[in-house]
Design a protein around this motif. Structure first.
Motif, PDB file in Angstrom:
ATOM      1  N   ARG A 144       1.694  -9.183  -5.567  1.00  0.00           N
ATOM      2  CA  ARG A 144       0.747  -8.828  -4.508  1.00  0.00           C
ATOM      3  C   ARG A 144      -0.448  -8.070  -5.063  1.00  0.00           C
ATOM      4  O   ARG A 144      -1.573  -8.209  -4.593  1.00  0.00           O
ATOM      5  N   MET A 145      -0.191  -7.257  -6.087  1.00  0.00           N
ATOM      6  CA  MET A 145      -1.244  -6.430  -6.665  1.00  0.00           C
ATOM      7  C   MET A 145      -0.861  -6.145  -8.116  1.00  0.00           C
ATOM      8  O   MET A 145       0.309  -5.901  -8.405  1.00  0.00           O
ATOM      9  N   ALA A 146      -1.836  -6.204  -9.019  1.00  0.00           N
ATOM     10  CA  ALA A 146      -1.561  -5.921 -10.429  1.00  0.00           C
ATOM     11  C   ALA A 146      -2.842  -5.484 -11.121  1.00  0.00           C
ATOM     12  O   ALA A 146      -3.941  -5.816 -10.683  1.00  0.00           O
ATOM     13  N   GLY A 147      -2.670  -4.746 -12.201  1.00  0.00           N
ATOM     14  CA  GLY A 147      -3.805  -4.320 -13.002  1.00  0.00           C
ATOM     15  C   GLY A 147      -3.326  -3.836 -14.353  1.00  0.00           C
ATOM     16  O   GLY A 147      -2.165  -3.448 -14.511  1.00  0.00           O
ATOM     17  N   VAL A 148      -4.215  -3.885 -15.324  1.00  0.00           N
ATOM     18  CA  VAL A 148      -3.896  -3.409 -16.673  1.00  0.00           C
ATOM     19  C   VAL A 148      -5.142  -2.772 -17.270  1.00  0.00           C
ATOM     20  O   VAL A 148      -6.258  -3.225 -17.021  1.00  0.00           O
ATOM     21  N   GLN A 149      -4.942  -1.674 -18.003  1.00  0.00           N
ATOM     22  CA  GLN A 149      -6.061  -0.996 -18.639  1.00  0.00           C
ATOM     23  C   GLN A 149      -5.545  -0.146 -19.796  1.00  0.00           C
ATOM     24  O   GLN A 149      -4.431   0.340 -19.773  1.00  0.00           O
ATOM     25  N   ARG A 150      -6.401   0.049 -20.779  1.00  0.00           N
ATOM     26  CA  ARG A 150      -6.060   0.906 -21.922  1.00  0.00           C
ATOM     27  C   ARG A 150      -6.232   2.364 -21.511  1.00  0.00           C
ATOM     28  O   ARG A 150      -7.274   2.751 -20.986  1.00  0.00           O
ATOM     29  N   PHE A 191      11.055   5.751   5.636  1.00  0.00           N
ATOM     30  CA  PHE A 191       9.781   5.477   6.306  1.00  0.00           C
ATOM     31  C   PHE A 191       9.913   4.186   7.093  1.00  0.00           C
ATOM     32  O   PHE A 191      10.656   3.286   6.700  1.00  0.00           O
ATOM     33  N   ALA A 192       9.181   4.083   8.178  1.00  0.00           N
ATOM     34  CA  ALA A 192       9.150   2.842   8.940  1.00  0.00           C
ATOM     35  C   ALA A 192       8.385   1.771   8.166  1.00  0.00           C
ATOM     36  O   ALA A 192       8.741   0.596   8.195  1.00  0.00           O
ATOM     37  N   PHE A 193       7.338   2.219   7.440  1.00  0.00           N
ATOM     38  CA  PHE A 193       6.490   1.277   6.702  1.00  0.00           C
ATOM     39  C   PHE A 193       5.686   2.063   5.674  1.00  0.00           C
ATOM     40  O   PHE A 193       5.229   3.164   5.965  1.00  0.00           O
ATOM     41  N   VAL A 194       5.522   1.490   4.496  1.00  0.00           N
ATOM     42  CA  VAL A 194       4.684   2.070   3.448  1.00  0.00           C
ATOM     43  C   VAL A 194       3.769   0.962   2.944  1.00  0.00           C
ATOM     44  O   VAL A 194       4.244  -0.118   2.594  1.00  0.00           O
ATOM     45  N   ASP A 195       2.472   1.227   2.924  1.00  0.00           N
ATOM     46  CA  ASP A 195       1.513   0.224   2.465  1.00  0.00           C
ATOM     47  C   ASP A 195       0.615   0.826   1.392  1.00  0.00           C
ATOM     48  O   ASP A 195      -0.170   1.729   1.676  1.00  0.00           O
ATOM     49  N   VAL A 196       0.749   0.334   0.174  1.00  0.00           N
ATOM     50  CA  VAL A 196      -0.136   0.750  -0.905  1.00  0.00           C
ATOM     51  C   VAL A 196      -1.417  -0.057  -0.742  1.00  0.00           C
ATOM     52  O   VAL A 196      -1.415  -1.276  -0.892  1.00  0.00           O
ATOM     53  N   ARG A 197      -2.507   0.616  -0.421  1.00  0.00           N
ATOM     54  CA  ARG A 197      -3.767  -0.062  -0.146  1.00  0.00           C
ATOM     55  C   ARG A 197      -4.569  -0.341  -1.403  1.00  0.00           C
ATOM     56  O   ARG A 197      -5.163  -1.397  -1.527  1.00  0.00           O
ATOM     57  N   LYS A 198      -4.616   0.638  -2.311  1.00  0.00           N
ATOM     58  CA  LYS A 198      -5.338   0.421  -3.569  1.00  0.00           C
ATOM     59  C   LYS A 198      -4.752   1.282  -4.666  1.00  0.00           C
ATOM     60  O   LYS A 198      -4.163   2.331  -4.408  1.00  0.00           O
ATOM     61  N   ILE A 199      -4.959   0.802  -5.889  1.00  0.00           N
ATOM     62  CA  ILE A 199      -4.539   1.527  -7.082  1.00  0.00           C
ATOM     63  C   ILE A 199      -5.694   1.471  -8.070  1.00  0.00           C
ATOM     64  O   ILE A 199      -6.278   0.412  -8.287  1.00  0.00           O
ATOM     65  N   GLY A 200      -6.024   2.604  -8.647  1.00  0.00           N
ATOM     66  CA  GLY A 200      -7.097   2.665  -9.631  1.00  0.00           C
ATOM     67  C   GLY A 200      -6.655   3.436 -10.861  1.00  0.00           C
ATOM     68  O   GLY A 200      -5.695   4.202 -10.830  1.00  0.00           O
ATOM     69  N   PHE A 201      -7.368   3.220 -11.950  1.00  0.00           N
ATOM     70  CA  PHE A 201      -7.076   3.898 -13.208  1.00  0.00           C
ATOM     71  C   PHE A 201      -7.988   5.099 -13.372  1.00  0.00           C
ATOM     72  O   PHE A 201      -9.195   4.998 -13.176  1.00  0.00           O
ATOM     73  N   GLU A 202      -7.422   6.233 -13.721  1.00  0.00           N
ATOM     74  CA  GLU A 202      -8.139   7.454 -14.086  1.00  0.00           C
ATOM     75  C   GLU A 202      -7.793   7.729 -15.545  1.00  0.00           C
ATOM     76  O   GLU A 202      -6.883   7.100 -16.089  1.00  0.00           O
ATOM     77  N   PRO A 203      -8.466   8.680 -16.210  1.00  0.00           N
ATOM     78  CA  PRO A 203      -8.172   8.934 -17.631  1.00  0.00           C
ATOM     79  C   PRO A 203      -6.707   9.261 -17.937  1.00  0.00           C
ATOM     80  O   PRO A 203      -6.189   8.871 -18.965  1.00  0.00           O
ATOM     81  N   ASP A 204      -6.016   9.961 -17.023  1.00  0.00           N
ATOM     82  CA  ASP A 204      -4.636  10.371 -17.301  1.00  0.00           C
ATOM     83  C   ASP A 204      -3.671  10.090 -16.154  1.00  0.00           C
ATOM     84  O   ASP A 204      -2.600  10.667 -16.070  1.00  0.00           O
ATOM     85  N   ARG A 205      -4.062   9.204 -15.248  1.00  0.00           N
ATOM     86  CA  ARG A 205      -3.216   8.916 -14.090  1.00  0.00           C
ATOM     87  C   ARG A 205      -3.633   7.639 -13.392  1.00  0.00           C
ATOM     88  O   ARG A 205      -4.753   7.156 -13.595  1.00  0.00           O
ATOM     89  N   LEU A 206      -2.737   7.146 -12.562  1.00  0.00           N
ATOM     90  CA  LEU A 206      -3.086   6.101 -11.613  1.00  0.00           C
ATOM     91  C   LEU A 206      -3.369   6.802 -10.292  1.00  0.00           C
ATOM     92  O   LEU A 206      -2.627   7.705  -9.898  1.00  0.00           O
ATOM     93  N   SER A 207      -4.443   6.435  -9.632  1.00  0.00           N
ATOM     94  CA  SER A 207      -4.735   6.990  -8.314  1.00  0.00           C
ATOM     95  C   SER A 207      -4.432   5.920  -7.279  1.00  0.00           C
ATOM     96  O   SER A 207      -4.753   4.752  -7.487  1.00  0.00           O
ATOM     97  N   LEU A 208      -3.789   6.314  -6.195  1.00  0.00           N
ATOM     98  CA  LEU A 208      -3.347   5.371  -5.178  1.00  0.00           C
ATOM     99  C   LEU A 208      -3.772   5.837  -3.803  1.00  0.00           C
ATOM    100  O   LEU A 208      -3.806   7.041  -3.538  1.00  0.00           O
TER     101      LEU A 208
END
Length: 143
Positions: free
Chosen positions: A31-37, A86-103
């Motif tokens: 459904r969603m994927a990403g890769v980064q150094r 939870f009744a429902f959990v929806d991950v809307r977006k994921i982004g790369f930061e220098p030391d973390r993934l932001s969601l």
């Protein structure tokens, strides 16, 4: 549109996963994927369509997704399971930061107190993957 994004993410994962030493991925369910150094390693996240919105985070030594350093499947926030608490959990977006993934995640409470959209993060260290962190309040509980 989301179907096209899933197909493209699946194709990207197939190319990048050739010869990888990870469990097989059902690319039709991506459904969603990403890769980064990040921090000298390659970090990949994968989310599959299905009953729960688990996030699989992987760290590899090389860009061809070989040399798995660490893998973590995240299906909870603290002690609260996405599936059971939870009744429902929806991950809307994921982004790369220098030391973390932001969601950005939308949580629907089982207790009828509505939904909350929260900014969350998963720390990425030198070969380590942290837990999901969000400031979520349903009633008097904070996570």
């Amino acid at each position: 549109m989301q179907g096209i994004a899933a197909v493209l993410a699946g194709l990207m994962l197939m190319v990048l996963s050739a010869g990888a030493s990870t469990p097989p991925i059902d690319y039709e369910k991506v459904r969603m994927a990403g890769v980064q150094r990040m921090m000298g390693h390659w970090v990949r996240y994968i989310m599959l369509s299905g009953a729960s919105d688990c996030i699989t985070v992987q760290i590899f030594k090389s860009a061809n997704m070989e040399g798995l350093v660490r893998q973590k499947k995240i299906c909870s926030l603290g002690k609260m399971s996405f599936r059971d608490d939870f009744a429902f959990v929806d991950v809307r977006k994921i982004g790369f930061e220098p030391d973390r993934l932001s969601l950005e995640i939308e949580f629907f409470s089982l207790r009828g107190s509505g939904d909350e959209v929260k900014e969350c993060s998963i720390e990425i260290g030198n070969g380590s993957i942290g837990d999901l962190k969000c400031s979520l309040e349903f009633g008097s509980e904070y996570y």
